[in-house]
Design a protein around this motif. Structure first.
Motif, PDB file in Angstrom:
ATOM      1  N   ILE A 122      20.851  38.974  78.884  1.00 46.77           N
ATOM      2  CA  ILE A 122      22.197  39.002  78.298  1.00 46.77           C
ATOM      3  C   ILE A 122      22.621  40.461  78.214  1.00 46.77           C
ATOM      4  O   ILE A 122      21.814  41.322  77.843  1.00 46.77           O
ATOM      5  CB  ILE A 122      22.187  38.402  76.874  1.00 46.77           C
ATOM      6  N   CYS A 137      24.689  34.612  65.904  1.00 44.80           N
ATOM      7  CA  CYS A 137      23.383  34.573  66.581  1.00 44.80           C
ATOM      8  C   CYS A 137      22.280  34.142  65.607  1.00 44.80           C
ATOM      9  O   CYS A 137      22.003  34.827  64.628  1.00 44.80           O
ATOM     10  CB  CYS A 137      23.057  35.934  67.168  1.00 44.80           C
ATOM     11  N   PRO A 138      21.634  33.018  65.880  1.00 44.00           N
ATOM     12  CA  PRO A 138      20.579  32.539  64.981  1.00 44.00           C
ATOM     13  C   PRO A 138      19.401  33.501  64.892  1.00 44.00           C
ATOM     14  O   PRO A 138      18.669  33.489  63.907  1.00 44.00           O
ATOM     15  CB  PRO A 138      20.140  31.214  65.610  1.00 44.00           C
ATOM     16  N   ALA A 139      19.240  34.336  65.908  1.00 47.23           N
ATOM     17  CA  ALA A 139      18.115  35.271  65.903  1.00 47.23           C
ATOM     18  C   ALA A 139      18.524  36.644  65.378  1.00 47.23           C
ATOM     19  O   ALA A 139      17.708  37.568  65.340  1.00 47.23           O
ATOM     20  CB  ALA A 139      17.536  35.404  67.313  1.00 47.23           C
ATOM     21  N   LEU A 151      20.366  39.044  66.617  1.00 47.42           N
ATOM     22  CA  LEU A 151      20.049  40.097  67.582  1.00 47.42           C
ATOM     23  C   LEU A 151      21.200  41.072  67.783  1.00 47.42           C
ATOM     24  O   LEU A 151      21.030  42.114  68.398  1.00 47.42           O
ATOM     25  CB  LEU A 151      19.674  39.477  68.926  1.00 47.42           C
ATOM     26  N   TYR A 152      22.362  40.706  67.274  1.00 50.42           N
ATOM     27  CA  TYR A 152      23.518  41.600  67.389  1.00 50.42           C
ATOM     28  C   TYR A 152      23.727  42.358  66.079  1.00 50.42           C
ATOM     29  O   TYR A 152      23.471  41.828  64.996  1.00 50.42           O
ATOM     30  CB  TYR A 152      24.794  40.800  67.675  1.00 50.42           C
ATOM     31  N   PHE A 184      22.443  45.424  70.441  1.00 49.33           N
ATOM     32  CA  PHE A 184      21.912  44.146  70.928  1.00 49.33           C
ATOM     33  C   PHE A 184      20.540  44.350  71.554  1.00 49.33           C
ATOM     34  O   PHE A 184      20.313  45.307  72.276  1.00 49.33           O
ATOM     35  CB  PHE A 184      22.844  43.505  71.966  1.00 49.33           C
ATOM     36  N   CYS A 243      15.361  36.552  71.702  1.00 49.78           N
ATOM     37  CA  CYS A 243      16.426  35.583  71.956  1.00 49.78           C
ATOM     38  C   CYS A 243      15.859  34.162  71.983  1.00 49.78           C
ATOM     39  O   CYS A 243      14.833  33.903  72.593  1.00 49.78           O
ATOM     40  CB  CYS A 243      17.109  35.902  73.289  1.00 49.78           C
ATOM     41  N   LEU A 244      16.561  33.255  71.330  1.00 48.45           N
ATOM     42  CA  LEU A 244      16.135  31.850  71.283  1.00 48.45           C
ATOM     43  C   LEU A 244      16.764  31.052  72.426  1.00 48.45           C
ATOM     44  O   LEU A 244      16.560  29.852  72.550  1.00 48.45           O
ATOM     45  CB  LEU A 244      16.489  31.243  69.924  1.00 48.45           C
ATOM     46  N   GLU A 245      17.555  31.744  73.223  1.00 41.90           N
ATOM     47  CA  GLU A 245      18.148  31.184  74.444  1.00 41.90           C
ATOM     48  C   GLU A 245      19.058  29.999  74.165  1.00 41.90           C
ATOM     49  O   GLU A 245      19.117  29.056  74.946  1.00 41.90           O
ATOM     50  CB  GLU A 245      17.029  30.823  75.444  1.00 41.90           C
ATOM     51  N   CYS A 246      19.765  30.064  73.032  1.00 45.53           N
ATOM     52  CA  CYS A 246      20.589  28.911  72.659  1.00 45.53           C
ATOM     53  C   CYS A 246      21.920  28.879  73.401  1.00 45.53           C
ATOM     54  O   CYS A 246      22.394  27.808  73.753  1.00 45.53           O
ATOM     55  CB  CYS A 246      20.812  28.880  71.150  1.00 45.53           C
ATOM     56  N   GLY A 247      22.515  30.042  73.636  1.00 46.61           N
ATOM     57  CA  GLY A 247      23.816  30.061  74.325  1.00 46.61           C
ATOM     58  C   GLY A 247      25.012  30.216  73.396  1.00 46.61           C
ATOM     59  O   GLY A 247      26.152  30.289  73.846  1.00 46.61           O
ATOM     60  N   THR A 248      24.767  30.292  72.095  1.00 48.85           N
ATOM     61  CA  THR A 248      25.872  30.381  71.134  1.00 48.85           C
ATOM     62  C   THR A 248      26.770  31.585  71.403  1.00 48.85           C
ATOM     63  O   THR A 248      27.998  31.465  71.408  1.00 48.85           O
ATOM     64  CB  THR A 248      25.316  30.480  69.697  1.00 48.85           C
ATOM     65  N   CYS A 249      26.163  32.744  71.645  1.00 50.84           N
ATOM     66  CA  CYS A 249      26.971  33.957  71.839  1.00 50.84           C
ATOM     67  C   CYS A 249      27.854  33.842  73.076  1.00 50.84           C
ATOM     68  O   CYS A 249      28.988  34.301  73.081  1.00 50.84           O
ATOM     69  CB  CYS A 249      26.089  35.206  71.890  1.00 50.84           C
ATOM     70  N   TRP A 253      25.508  36.509  80.804  1.00 49.17           N
ATOM     71  CA  TRP A 253      24.529  35.653  80.107  1.00 49.17           C
ATOM     72  C   TRP A 253      23.816  34.821  81.155  1.00 49.17           C
ATOM     73  O   TRP A 253      24.449  34.146  81.947  1.00 49.17           O
ATOM     74  CB  TRP A 253      25.241  34.744  79.106  1.00 49.17           C
TER      75      TRP A 253
HETATM   76  S1  SF4 Z   1      21.543  33.093  73.226  1.00 49.09           S
HETATM   77 FE1  SF4 Z   1      21.437  32.544  71.040  1.00 49.09          FE
HETATM   78  S2  SF4 Z   1      19.637  33.612  70.269  1.00 49.09           S
HETATM   79 FE2  SF4 Z   1      20.129  34.537  72.245  1.00 49.09          FE
HETATM   80  S3  SF4 Z   1      21.427  36.271  71.747  1.00 49.09           S
HETATM   81 FE3  SF4 Z   1      22.825  34.566  72.150  1.00 49.09          FE
HETATM   82  S4  SF4 Z   1      23.184  33.638  70.164  1.00 49.09           S
HETATM   83 FE4  SF4 Z   1      21.396  34.976  69.931  1.00 49.09          FE
END
Ligand code: SF4
Ligand code: FAD
Lengths: 93, 431
Positions: free
Chosen positions: A23, A42-44, A46-47, A56, A61-67, A79
């Motif tokens: 990312i 970001c659940p982790a 990281l930002y 960043f 990264c939990l690889e969720c895709g939220t960001c 991403w």
């Molecule tokens: S993919 Fe999820 S865990 Fe990874 S940086 Fe984006 S929001 Fe955070």
């Protein structure tokens, strides 16, 4: 005491890929409100955003895709999934 | 892998959809390659926790006897919460666990390897720790994939690559996800030990489980809620909240989970437990209206990649739908192989089969649910109303008697009778 996100991430198995940030963020993006939303999302955790600089770190990264869903093309420049075998590996999920 | 090697089908993603399809196709004699980016099967996969078993039962009757399921859900609870109160409805019934209708708590890290093992036994070939970088096109036609820098060829590609299906996006079959139609789930696995779980959740044995949803305070009024599923010796505890709502109130999704853990209804249940994993994953909740293009010449999309998930407010259902979509995709591809024709015309049978199955019927039936759930009153005001009604009903301190009806009406009036009626009607309509 609530557990910190760092503590929580420390429980996971990660294989860090230092050579490939899956990312990337757009440092020239300046909409503070949007940046703060991504920091919150970001659940982790990281930002970060301090003194006008978006922090960043793709490791953790939990690889969720939220960001990406929230701010793709804005704060989030690119991403992708990490390279095969890299990144988080959930044992339970 | 040499370039000459050619498969009948390449499946991208060893999740529930991909593994189901791979098993059936391999069993029918097709040459199947499954490519998974995780090092170990299931390593990237997260669910809430409860699988409706009916669609997998069709393929593996009685699978729960052999598969690593956690517990059979025999108790359903829903709580409406304010910061320090909870109004909880419990439904406990043996018939919840009837063969063929039962639901099981599962952990994907345990379950997915079992399903992939079945496919491997049937002859499917698996490569793990390899990311499919892109779908390989020649003259605009799908001919395989590029994975880990190598070209791999097949007559047909099945995209079962989950909610973040960058590959369906690459082909223009799917748009980028809309933050209004996707939620993020944040979850911990908390190890508690079998006995404590049995005691705290009133389970007669380690086979019996509880599914529990939390609405209200957890999400700070944002669209979302909490969930708890009892696994064999751990709890799956998490929250789900719509991405578009992030920033609407000053509560990060990751903090919603802490709020849930600290709530007086939940805190004693997890006391002494040890968090052993922290995960996050997206779940689509746009329902029927966000289903992407499902097939083209030489390519099909199944599972979460095809957004086949329903968020019904009181439960999320994806796993039984994605398994069924994997099955129907497999049947379509098996028929296409027999006909020697993988054109869109032949593969369109997949869509027809889905339309005629419970998947699309249910998704159509509940197509109004996503709009209904987007109504913030449900998350902001109703839990408080429940609290007021309940506290009036149960709290006595020698106060002057006021008729219950009057007290209840005071609580209801805060929300607004018309709103209540409207939401009630819309809710029934959405069902
Ligand atoms: S993919 Fe999820 S865990 Fe990874 S940086 Fe984006 S929001 Fe955070
Ligand atoms: C928090 C949460 C709670 C939920 N609760 C429930 C519930 O209680 N009940 C229920 O029925 N459903 C629930 N769901 C939905 C359910 O989990 C999903 O519908 C289901 O997991 C989807 O399965 P799938 O096989 O389609 O996708 P996935 O399980 O996501 O599998 C996709 C696979 O593809 C792989 N992959 C992706 N891209 C690539 C690539 N480029 N190259 C190689 N491999 C790739 C991934 O690593 C993964 O293994 C929930 C979801 C979430 C997030």
């Amino acid at each position: 005491m609530a557990m910190s996100i760092d503590d929580k991430l420390g429980l996971n198995r990660f294989r860090a890929d230092k050579s490939y940030p899956h990312i990337t963020v757009n440092q020239s993006f300046t909409d503070v409100k949007e940046i703060e939303r991504v920091v919150m999302a970001c659940p982790a955790k990281l930002y970060s955003y301090e003194n006008g600089v978006i922090g960043f770190n793709h490791e953790g990264c939990l690889e969720c895709g939220t960001c990406r869903v929230l701010s793709g093309g804005k704060v989030v420049e690119t991403w992708n999934h990490p390279q095969g075998g890299m990144g988080v590996e959930f044992r339970h999920g | 892998m040499s370039n000459e090697e050619r498969f009948d089908v390449i499946v991208v993603g060893a999740g529930l959809a991909g593994n189901t399809a791979a098993y059936l196709m391999a069993k029918a004699g097709l040459e199947v390659l499954v490519i998974e980016r995780a090092e170990t099967i299931g390593g990237k996969n997260v669910t809430g926790g409860r699988m409706y078993s009916h669609s997998l039962e069709k393929i593996f009757p009685d699978f729960a006897k052999e598969a690593p399921v956690e517990r059979k859900i025999t108790k359903e609870r829903i709580s409406f919460m304010t910061g320090d109160t909870a109004t909880t409805v419990e439904y406990a019934a043996d018939k919840l666990g009837e063969q063929g209708k039962a639901t099981y708590s599962i952990c994907r890290g345990h379950f997915d390897p079992w399903l992939a093992g079945k496919a491997e036994e049937a002859g499917a070939m698996y490569v793990t720790g390899i990311r499919v970088d892109e779908v390989l096109l020649q003259d605009g036609k799908v001919v395989g994939v590029i994975a880990g820098g190598e070209e791999m060829f097949a007559d047909v590609v099945l995209l079962a690559d989950g909610v973040n299906s960058l590959l369906a996006q690459q082909l223009g079959m799917k748009k980028e996800l809309d933050p209004h139609e996707v939620a993020v789930g944040v979850k911990e696995i908390i190890r508690l030990g079998e006995e404590k779980i049995n005691d705290r959740f009133g389970a007669a044995s380690s086979e019996e489980g509880t599914a529990w949803l939390f609405a209200g305070d957890v999400s700070g009024g944002n669209v979302g809620g909490g969930f708890l599923y009892t696994n064999k010796d751990s709890l799956s505890l998490g929250i789900v909240t719509t991405i578009a709502d992030i920033g609407r109130v000053d509560l990060a999704p990751r903090d919603m989970l802490e709020r849930l853990k600290a709530h007086p209804t939940v805190a004693p249940l997890i006391k002494g437990g040890e968090t052993i994993e922290y995960a996050a994953h997206l779940v689509t909740e746009g329902g029927y209206n966000m289903i992407p293009t499902l097939y083209r010449d030489n390519v099909l999309v199944a599972g979460d990649a095809a957004a086949l998930v329903m968020n019904l407010g009181f439960t999320i259902r994806g796993m039984d739908l994605v398994i069924e979509s994997g099955r129907l995709a497999a049947e379509t591809i098996i028929a296409a192989k027999e006909a020697g024709d993988y054109s869109a015309a032949t593969l369109s049978k997949y869509k027809t089969a889905l339309d005629n199955s419970f998947v699309m019927k249910d998704m159509k039936h509940f197509s109004k649910m996503p709009k209904f759930i987007e109504n913030h009153r449900i998350f902001e005001q109703y839990p408080g109303m429940m609290d007021e009604i309940m506290s009036e009903l149960f709290i006595m301190y020698g106060q002057e008697p006021v008729k219950f009806k009057k007290k209840a009406m005071t609580a209801v009036k805060k929300v607004g009778i018309m709103n209540l009626l409207k939401d009630g009607m819309n809710g029934l309509g959405a069902m």
